[in-house]
Design a protein around this motif. Sequence first.
Motif, PDB file in Angstrom:
ATOM      1  N   ILE A  77     -24.890  14.054 -10.576  1.00 28.81           N
ATOM      2  CA  ILE A  77     -26.058  13.179 -10.477  1.00 28.81           C
ATOM      3  C   ILE A  77     -26.051  12.269  -9.261  1.00 28.81           C
ATOM      4  O   ILE A  77     -26.969  12.069  -8.494  1.00 28.81           O
ATOM      5  N   VAL A  78     -24.886  11.582  -9.021  1.00 25.08           N
ATOM      6  CA  VAL A  78     -24.841  10.706  -7.920  1.00 25.08           C
ATOM      7  C   VAL A  78     -23.342  11.065  -7.347  1.00 25.08           C
ATOM      8  O   VAL A  78     -22.491  11.422  -7.839  1.00 25.08           O
ATOM      9  N   GLU A  79     -23.420  11.250  -5.965  1.00 27.72           N
ATOM     10  CA  GLU A  79     -22.391  11.605  -5.171  1.00 27.72           C
ATOM     11  C   GLU A  79     -22.044  10.403  -4.262  1.00 27.72           C
ATOM     12  O   GLU A  79     -22.698  10.151  -3.392  1.00 27.72           O
ATOM     13  N   PHE A  80     -21.128   9.763  -4.277  1.00 28.12           N
ATOM     14  CA  PHE A  80     -20.906   8.403  -3.605  1.00 28.12           C
ATOM     15  C   PHE A  80     -20.103   8.950  -2.258  1.00 28.12           C
ATOM     16  O   PHE A  80     -20.538   7.950  -1.381  1.00 28.12           O
ATOM     17  N   ASP A  81     -19.659   9.964  -2.133  1.00 25.75           N
ATOM     18  CA  ASP A  81     -19.141  10.277  -0.835  1.00 25.75           C
ATOM     19  C   ASP A  81     -19.612  11.583  -0.399  1.00 25.75           C
ATOM     20  O   ASP A  81     -19.032  12.318   0.249  1.00 25.75           O
ATOM     21  N   GLY A  82     -20.725  12.110  -1.023  1.00 19.71           N
ATOM     22  CA  GLY A  82     -21.296  13.307  -0.537  1.00 19.71           C
ATOM     23  C   GLY A  82     -20.898  14.598  -1.468  1.00 19.71           C
ATOM     24  O   GLY A  82     -20.020  14.165  -2.085  1.00 19.71           O
ATOM     25  N   GLU A  83     -21.597  15.556  -1.522  1.00 22.87           N
ATOM     26  CA  GLU A  83     -21.555  16.673  -2.532  1.00 22.87           C
ATOM     27  C   GLU A  83     -20.117  17.337  -1.724  1.00 22.87           C
ATOM     28  O   GLU A  83     -20.587  18.224  -0.628  1.00 22.87           O
ATOM     29  N   PRO A  84     -19.153  17.675  -2.410  1.00 16.76           N
ATOM     30  CA  PRO A  84     -17.868  18.453  -1.935  1.00 16.76           C
ATOM     31  C   PRO A  84     -18.308  19.896  -1.714  1.00 16.76           C
ATOM     32  O   PRO A  84     -17.746  20.298  -0.568  1.00 16.76           O
ATOM     33  N   ASP A  85     -18.985  20.307  -2.404  1.00 13.08           N
ATOM     34  CA  ASP A  85     -19.274  21.881  -2.038  1.00 13.08           C
ATOM     35  C   ASP A  85     -20.258  22.133  -0.752  1.00 13.08           C
ATOM     36  O   ASP A  85     -20.284  23.091  -0.286  1.00 13.08           O
ATOM     37  N   GLN A  86     -20.749  21.037  -0.240  1.00  9.88           N
ATOM     38  CA  GLN A  86     -21.691  20.997   0.999  1.00  9.88           C
ATOM     39  C   GLN A  86     -20.893  20.022   2.038  1.00  9.88           C
ATOM     40  O   GLN A  86     -21.757  19.504   2.825  1.00  9.88           O
ATOM     41  N   LYS A  87     -19.801  20.096   2.037  1.00  8.85           N
ATOM     42  CA  LYS A  87     -19.003  19.396   2.961  1.00  8.85           C
ATOM     43  C   LYS A  87     -18.309  19.989   3.935  1.00  8.85           C
ATOM     44  O   LYS A  87     -17.492  20.989   3.363  1.00  8.85           O
ATOM     45  N   VAL A  88     -17.937  19.538   5.137  1.00  4.85           N
ATOM     46  CA  VAL A  88     -16.923  20.038   6.033  1.00  4.85           C
ATOM     47  C   VAL A  88     -16.017  19.085   6.363  1.00  4.85           C
ATOM     48  O   VAL A  88     -16.520  17.820   6.835  1.00  4.85           O
ATOM     49  N   ILE A  89     -14.640  19.103   6.217  1.00  8.62           N
ATOM     50  CA  ILE A  89     -13.686  18.123   6.577  1.00  8.62           C
ATOM     51  C   ILE A  89     -12.979  18.404   7.632  1.00  8.62           C
ATOM     52  O   ILE A  89     -12.410  19.622   7.741  1.00  8.62           O
ATOM     53  N   SER A 126     -26.870  23.635   6.745  1.00 11.83           N
ATOM     54  CA  SER A 126     -26.581  22.078   7.103  1.00 11.83           C
ATOM     55  C   SER A 126     -25.485  21.579   6.250  1.00 11.83           C
ATOM     56  O   SER A 126     -25.642  21.781   4.830  1.00 11.83           O
ATOM     57  N   ALA A 127     -24.762  20.705   6.839  1.00 15.35           N
ATOM     58  CA  ALA A 127     -23.618  20.227   6.012  1.00 15.35           C
ATOM     59  C   ALA A 127     -23.308  18.721   6.194  1.00 15.35           C
ATOM     60  O   ALA A 127     -24.040  18.126   7.434  1.00 15.35           O
ATOM     61  N   LEU A 128     -22.541  18.205   5.539  1.00 14.36           N
ATOM     62  CA  LEU A 128     -22.060  16.788   5.626  1.00 14.36           C
ATOM     63  C   LEU A 128     -20.769  16.996   6.275  1.00 14.36           C
ATOM     64  O   LEU A 128     -19.780  17.581   5.599  1.00 14.36           O
ATOM     65  N   CYS A 129     -20.324  16.522   7.509  1.00 15.54           N
ATOM     66  CA  CYS A 129     -19.157  16.421   8.248  1.00 15.54           C
ATOM     67  C   CYS A 129     -18.154  15.091   7.947  1.00 15.54           C
ATOM     68  O   CYS A 129     -18.808  14.095   8.068  1.00 15.54           O
ATOM     69  N   GLU A 130     -17.023  15.172   7.537  1.00 11.99           N
ATOM     70  CA  GLU A 130     -16.195  14.139   7.254  1.00 11.99           C
ATOM     71  C   GLU A 130     -15.274  14.147   8.011  1.00 11.99           C
ATOM     72  O   GLU A 130     -14.303  15.130   7.831  1.00 11.99           O
ATOM     73  N   GLY A 131     -14.863  13.202   8.774  1.00 11.38           N
ATOM     74  CA  GLY A 131     -13.370  12.893   9.466  1.00 11.38           C
ATOM     75  C   GLY A 131     -12.665  12.201   8.730  1.00 11.38           C
ATOM     76  O   GLY A 131     -12.804  11.130   8.449  1.00 11.38           O
ATOM     77  N   ILE A 132     -11.173  12.780   8.562  1.00 13.49           N
ATOM     78  CA  ILE A 132     -10.432  12.017   7.791  1.00 13.49           C
ATOM     79  C   ILE A 132      -8.915  11.980   8.687  1.00 13.49           C
ATOM     80  O   ILE A 132      -8.792  12.668   9.336  1.00 13.49           O
ATOM     81  N   ALA A 181       0.822  -1.087   0.023  1.00 12.39           N
ATOM     82  CA  ALA A 181      -0.042   0.113   0.046  1.00 12.39           C
ATOM     83  C   ALA A 181       0.816   1.190   0.029  1.00 12.39           C
ATOM     84  O   ALA A 181       1.732   1.488   0.838  1.00 12.39           O
ATOM     85  N   GLN A 182       0.561   2.062  -0.871  1.00 15.26           N
ATOM     86  CA  GLN A 182       1.379   3.342  -0.867  1.00 15.26           C
ATOM     87  C   GLN A 182       0.777   4.309   0.006  1.00 15.26           C
ATOM     88  O   GLN A 182       1.501   5.557   0.206  1.00 15.26           O
ATOM     89  N   ALA A 183      -0.570   4.284   0.274  1.00 19.38           N
ATOM     90  CA  ALA A 183      -1.128   5.377   1.078  1.00 19.38           C
ATOM     91  C   ALA A 183      -2.347   4.511   1.567  1.00 19.38           C
ATOM     92  O   ALA A 183      -2.684   3.836   1.251  1.00 19.38           O
ATOM     93  N   GLY A 184      -2.745   5.173   3.077  1.00 18.30           N
ATOM     94  CA  GLY A 184      -4.014   4.427   3.721  1.00 18.30           C
ATOM     95  C   GLY A 184      -4.423   5.572   4.337  1.00 18.30           C
ATOM     96  O   GLY A 184      -4.009   6.672   5.029  1.00 18.30           O
ATOM     97  N   ALA A 185      -5.922   5.411   4.406  1.00 19.14           N
ATOM     98  CA  ALA A 185      -6.337   6.450   5.391  1.00 19.14           C
ATOM     99  C   ALA A 185      -7.949   5.804   5.945  1.00 19.14           C
ATOM    100  O   ALA A 185      -8.134   4.842   5.567  1.00 19.14           O
ATOM    101  N   MET A 186      -8.233   6.622   6.748  1.00 23.39           N
ATOM    102  CA  MET A 186      -9.732   6.124   7.906  1.00 23.39           C
ATOM    103  C   MET A 186     -10.629   7.282   7.757  1.00 23.39           C
ATOM    104  O   MET A 186     -10.052   8.518   7.901  1.00 23.39           O
ATOM    105  N   MET A 187     -11.746   7.060   7.551  1.00 19.80           N
ATOM    106  CA  MET A 187     -12.811   8.245   7.524  1.00 19.80           C
ATOM    107  C   MET A 187     -13.891   7.767   8.197  1.00 19.80           C
ATOM    108  O   MET A 187     -14.457   6.701   8.261  1.00 19.80           O
TER     109      MET A 187
END
Length: 415
Positions: free
Chosen positions: A205-217, A128-134, A106-112
Amino acid sequence: MLKFFFLVFESFRFAGQALRENMLRTILSLLGVTVGIFSIIGVYTMVDSLESNIKNSLNSIGTNVIYVQKWPWLFSSGDYPWWKYFMRPEPKYKEFKYLKDNLEHAQAGAMMDFTGNVTCRKNSNSISALCEGITYEFNEITEVPIVNGRYFAQQEIESGKNVAILGADIADALFPDSDPIGQNFKLKGQNMLVIGVQERKGKQIVEFDGEPDQKVIIPFLAHKKIFSSGELTGDIVFKGYDTDEGLFELEGEITGLLRTKRGLRPSQEDDFALNRPEAAAAMLGQLFSTLRVSGFFIGIFSLLIGGFGIANIMFVSVKERTNIIGIQKSLGAKNYFIMFQFLFESVFLCIFGGLFGILLVYLLSFLPLGTLDIVLSYSNIIFGLAIASIIGIISGIIPAWQAARLDPVIAIRSK
């Protein structure tokens, strides 16, 4: 050779003259082909555009990666009770650290982890936002395009500091008249420092990990502290090397290490799922192929009806021009010259009908369809014209052969 090209040119000229003299009949004849080509190329264009949109969304969750999760994205056809999946443990942060420290492929790994419908506030502004922890290497798994500010420092991630990267819509809503970098906002009662703003991506049309413009990381540990009372579970993802074709080495290594970490005996089944974006893409590819085939058969019926109409018109043309055919043959015109006239006329009708159908598809691409951008590709244009040409040849070959076989003496006496 020069004579041959001259005869071909004359065949084109005769065919064009015949089409101009019967303009109304020409237009009515090509309508069936127009509808057929519009149906086929319209469906192909819509499906290609939809597939491109969804594949772009899949790219946002990473390429050449494997996700370690509780649930599989695709369920096998075997009889595997759902409760076995339900009883599986969630991937833990300590398992992520163990895998990251021991994986060689593995050259990189992450948890979210994600939390939806979180209210962010700045004074009287809220959204209202989608909050993603990384974790720190998340930007090596998938792109995090920062247009203002910076990405997380490793120390901020490991210590779980209250810092955040905002999506474009979140930044505009909370800080409409000022630069958000270095300012604070409230996230579930916690003060969060803005260190970056993502590039605006727009809706898919489909956002598999949420819409980036409405996300807080935010950092993974900060996310767990705020939303999960310190329960360190989530999704694990590892990116493989390009030399590991198919990621079989990485998959085998993850499976062996995680089974060891969880103390699974050889007779026990895996209690985790290894998911890949390309598996979802393959499933979607099969669906899109089915849609293309369906669209082709829907359009081909219209084309057949149009082809029958053109064949009928060509038989009428042969009947009307029998005397002219006799004169041409008496002056030395070869059979292939007569045949080319009617065959070219039939092909012209179909190509003109096909071009008009393709034009309708092109005009369709200007209609506002929300997040779906319709793009008419050159390959679809060529495919449409090729189908139209084939229909033209099939529709005109028998009338053209009949005209070429006419006896010149009988043909001249036809009037």
